[in-house]
Write a protein that holds these residues in place. Sequence first.
Motif, PDB file in Angstrom:
ATOM      1  N   ASP A 104       0.868  -1.183   0.000  1.00 34.76           N
ATOM      2  CA  ASP A 104       0.000   0.000   0.000  1.00 34.76           C
ATOM      3  C   ASP A 104       0.905   1.233   0.000  1.00 34.76           C
ATOM      4  N   HIS A 145      -1.398   2.112   9.332  1.00 34.72           N
ATOM      5  CA  HIS A 145      -1.850   0.801   9.812  1.00 34.72           C
ATOM      6  C   HIS A 145      -0.805  -0.274   9.582  1.00 34.72           C
ATOM      7  N   ALA A 193       2.198   0.436   7.255  1.00 35.32           N
ATOM      8  CA  ALA A 193       1.898   1.429   6.217  1.00 35.32           C
ATOM      9  C   ALA A 193       1.785   2.780   6.921  1.00 35.32           C
ATOM     10  N   GLU A 227       1.411   6.822   6.657  1.00 31.73           N
ATOM     11  CA  GLU A 227       0.776   7.647   5.627  1.00 31.73           C
ATOM     12  C   GLU A 227       0.283   8.989   6.140  1.00 31.73           C
ATOM     13  N   GLU A 283       2.546   7.894   1.282  1.00 28.39           N
ATOM     14  CA  GLU A 283       2.509   6.647   2.060  1.00 28.39           C
ATOM     15  C   GLU A 283       3.533   5.661   1.525  1.00 28.39           C
TER      16      GLU A 283
HETATM   17 MG    MG Z   1      -2.889   2.783   3.715  1.00 24.42          MG
END
Ligand code: MG
Length: 257
Positions: A107, A170, A201, A203, A234
Amino acid sequence: MPIIIKSQRELAIMRAAGQIVAATLARLAEAVRPGVCTAELDEMAHAEATARGAYPAFKGYRGFPASICASINEEIVHGIPSPERVLRAGDIVSLDFGAVFEGFYGDAAITVAVGEVSPEARRLLAVTERALFEGLALARPSGFLSDISHAVQRCAESAGFSVVRQYVGHGIGRAMHEEPQIPNFGPPGRGPRLRPGMTLAIEPMVNIGGPETALLADQWTVVTADGSLSAHFEHTVAITADGHEILTRADERRLGG
Ligand code: MG
């Protein structure tokens, strides 16, 4: 829910997923120019990911109708691509893309200037990306999770901007969202200690104006309450024995064209 530690074998798959995300975002960034609609970028992302054996992670997630989130100007996150959303010179557009490859997720997000943008918009993009990397600098074993949060907030606020509080980073792995939640604000020295094998992740979402958000009638698009510009960067990273590895940073050697 505990934070899931990944094995070396699992990290190798996450590295591959991350490279697909990186390659896709690089392709989208090249395609951004005045006159392009966000639906075209969405189609490109779908084609790029599936050609590399991955599937777009957002498509169908809680009913999300597209492969990327494309959020223009005062839109913070979760903008829905559309043929009617045509990029114009002076816009900024946040492109968020996730992919699942062999059962693991990557991500990442970037915010891109469309043609010439205002000096203030340019500064917002630079500060938000710098906030991400100042947070990442503290992504290392024996540090605390909230050291990252604090560094992001300090960077954004010292530039006179604000960080979004309602949406956070997250953990990531076999699910797109795992423990822990990673706020972009707060005091350092709190939360779990970071350990090798954690995958996160991170961001930051940074607004020129205030941190307050609003949700549009489409029930997806999040905008700044005051209409000010917002940027989003991110990366998915793995905590390693001596720091971290950015899994979603394009590595030309690994991508092989
Ligand atoms: Mg994300």
